[in-house]
Each structure stands twice: as C-alpha cells, then as structure tokens.
Design a protein around this motif. Sequence first.
Motif, PDB file in Angstrom:
ATOM      1  N   THR A 118     -10.547  18.973   6.570  1.00 52.45           N
ATOM      2  CA  THR A 118      -9.491  19.362   5.631  1.00 52.45           C
ATOM      3  C   THR A 118      -9.091  20.817   5.823  1.00 52.45           C
ATOM      4  N   SER A 165      -7.667  16.836  -1.293  1.00 53.21           N
ATOM      5  CA  SER A 165      -7.892  16.982   0.147  1.00 53.21           C
ATOM      6  C   SER A 165      -6.902  16.145   0.944  1.00 53.21           C
ATOM      7  N   ARG A 166      -6.742  14.895   0.551  1.00 51.89           N
ATOM      8  CA  ARG A 166      -5.832  14.015   1.283  1.00 51.89           C
ATOM      9  C   ARG A 166      -4.385  14.495   1.167  1.00 51.89           C
ATOM     10  N   LEU A 176      -2.125  15.446   4.496  1.00 54.82           N
ATOM     11  CA  LEU A 176      -0.851  14.771   4.724  1.00 54.82           C
ATOM     12  C   LEU A 176       0.304  15.768   4.736  1.00 54.82           C
ATOM     13  N   LEU A 194      -7.059  12.210   8.213  1.00 55.59           N
ATOM     14  CA  LEU A 194      -7.083  11.465   6.949  1.00 55.59           C
ATOM     15  C   LEU A 194      -8.234  10.469   6.897  1.00 55.59           C
ATOM     16  N   ALA A 240     -11.185  12.616   5.651  1.00 58.50           N
ATOM     17  CA  ALA A 240     -10.992  13.500   4.492  1.00 58.50           C
ATOM     18  C   ALA A 240     -11.811  12.982   3.314  1.00 58.50           C
ATOM     19  N   ARG A 280     -13.086  11.365   0.000  1.00 59.44           N
ATOM     20  CA  ARG A 280     -12.461  10.318  -0.802  1.00 59.44           C
ATOM     21  C   ARG A 280     -13.054  10.203  -2.199  1.00 59.44           C
TER      22      ARG A 280
END
Length: 390
Positions: free
Chosen positions: A14, A74-75, A79, A175, A178, A180
């Motif tokens: 990340t 983080s995601r 993105l 991703l 990353a 979750r």
Amino acid sequence: MSPGARAVLGAVTTTTVSVLPVFLTAGLAVQISAELGFDPAGLGLVVALFFGVSALASLPCGWLVERYGSGPTSRLAVLGAALVMAAVALFARSYPALVAILLGSAWCNVLGQLAANLTLARYVPAHRLGLSFGVKQAAIPAATLLAGAAVPAVALTLGWRWAFVMGAGLALAALLVAPRDTVGRAPTPANPGERATGALSVIGVAAGLAAASSSALGIFLVASAVDQGIDPAAAGLTLTLGSVVGLTLRLLHGWAADRRSGGHVAVVTGSLVLGAGGLALLAVPGTPALVIGTVLGFGLGWAWPGLLQFAVVRLNPSAPAAATSIVQVGVYGGGFAGPAAFGFLAAHASFPTAWLAGAATMLVAAVLMGLGRRMLVAHQASRSASAIAS
C-alpha cells in the motif's frame, strides 16, 4: 501466512504504490520535461503542491482511517494511485495537465501511509513492531528504486509514458495483497495527555525541515547529476543505489529498535547530523562525491521516518493513525516547502548551492529533534510522577 506477516505485506504494498506516482515523475523528470517543457523550478513546484495537499489532508485522513479501518482505506488508496498513473500516461500532454493529475494522487499517499500505520499497530506483535515499521518505510526508497530503474529500462527505450502504464498495472496487482481487515472494533479513546501533543508538534516541525531537505534526494538527484555532466543512465543507476541503501538502513533501524528499550528519537537526531554531511557532498562535482553523498544522504538523512513513526505509535497505541498524522503534517509540510525552495535555488543559483542549503536545513532539524526528545523525556517523567502520586 501469519496475520502479522500478512499485515506487513499489505502495509508495504500500500505504501509503495500510493507514493509511486510522484516519485516516478521525479525519476523521469529529464524525459518528461523534454516533452512538456519545464525546468527544475517547475518540477519543484509540482512536488511541492503534491505534499502541500498531503499536509492539508493528513489530519482528516487520520480520522477517516481510524473511523473506517485500514482495509477499505488501503484499497481506496491503491486504486486511486493506479488511476492517477494511467491518467498521467494518457492525458498529461502539458505541464498544467501533469500538475492537475498528480495533485489528485496526494490523498492516495496520505490514506496509504496512515492506513499502513494502523494495520501494523493493530496486527503486528509488539516485539516485532519496530522491524515492521522499518519494512513499511522501506517502501519509500523501493518506490524511488523503481523510478530510478525505469530510466534506463523503460524511459530511454519505450518512452516515459510506458513507465506510468506499467506503474498502473503494478498498482492494480497490489490490490490482491492490500489489507482487507477493517479493524473490527472501535478504537480505544485516547487521553490527550498521553499524546504529548506539544512534544509531537516540535518533532513534527523537525521532521518537516528534515523532509524538506531529504525529499530533494529522490526528486532532484538525477537532474542534478546530469547537470554536473553525469550520463543520464548512470545518474538513474546512482538513484537506484541510493534507494537500495536507504531501504537497507530503514530495515536495520527497525530491527535495532525492537532490541532497544528507548532512545529512538536520539538515533533519529544522530542520523540527521550525518545525513547533512551527505547532502553537502552532493555539491561537490565528480562521480565519487555523488556516490558517497547519495549513500550517506539516503542511508542516514532519509532513513529515519519508520523509526520516528514507530516511536510515535509506541507513545500513543490507542490511536496510532491519529497520532502519526500530527507528525505527518510536518513531514508533508516539509515536502511542500522543500522541493519548491530547492528547485528555485537550483534554477536561479545552482544545484550545489541548493544542496548546501539543504544540508544546513537538516542540521537545524537535528537541533529541533533533540529539543523534541527532551520534551518527551520531561513529559514521560511527569506522567510517571503523577502515576506514583495517585
């Protein structure tokens, strides 16, 4: 894979991806400026604005990360970075367009950094927390390493736009790893007295001055070396060398921190003093001074952020993202002022003058860091006395 190892992997990916757009721009500055038409002052301006927006977003993003957890934020950061790099490759047809697109990635950088801090604080065992922050902060020179390697490998062969396309693909792949998890519990209310806000503010100012100086390493090193007669490919490889050294020293800082009971901020202070010597060497013409200055600058002058963030998290474990966001305001503020000032000096005086000014600024940062440490020691002594009295 253990939860702790999974947390470190997610934090590293990340952090690397979220900061990659701006460092990729810096590493490819010679090629990009040849097409879009801007000088070192222009490069300094775009990086300064990037970190200025990051400074403004730091405290709000700290609240968001604490509120929604490390997984979603983080995601979102990863993105966003992928979209920004794709946009640079496709739509950066002028200098203003490049600036506008890169500013859109500033919030990705902030979210990624703070989400990674929360991930580590929540899921890594205490006896490995220092090393985990060293690994996470090693992602910054890793991003610089990728940028330096992209010069001879991609920019000088396929063109600089393809480097951004590959960066976007790398971000999308990130991703998959990353974080979750979403923290799954409300954060423990933090006692403002535990946060030592005054001491953290002084340390934040010191970190800002240090960042103002050291951020020039990843941004202007290639352009400065080329200006002094070094071949562009060799300059890019020197940047890669510095990134490897910085990455290694950040890991060693974290490993050593887990084996000390304290004194982390004092180590940061010493690193800044020695790092200033490295910046001064970059003002000296010739390949030997360039290589030694790069090694010292990256290895000491820019290897302290993980250790500093680790110390802040240890001070305030109940709200690590919020606490580190205080120091990060200073770091991003330095990233805002430093590149602009360095670029101005390089354009209107010379690169050597700019490096010497950076060395002097880093020495001032070391003095303030030492003052902040004394304030922390006094704060801890006061808390201990209050606990005994109660």
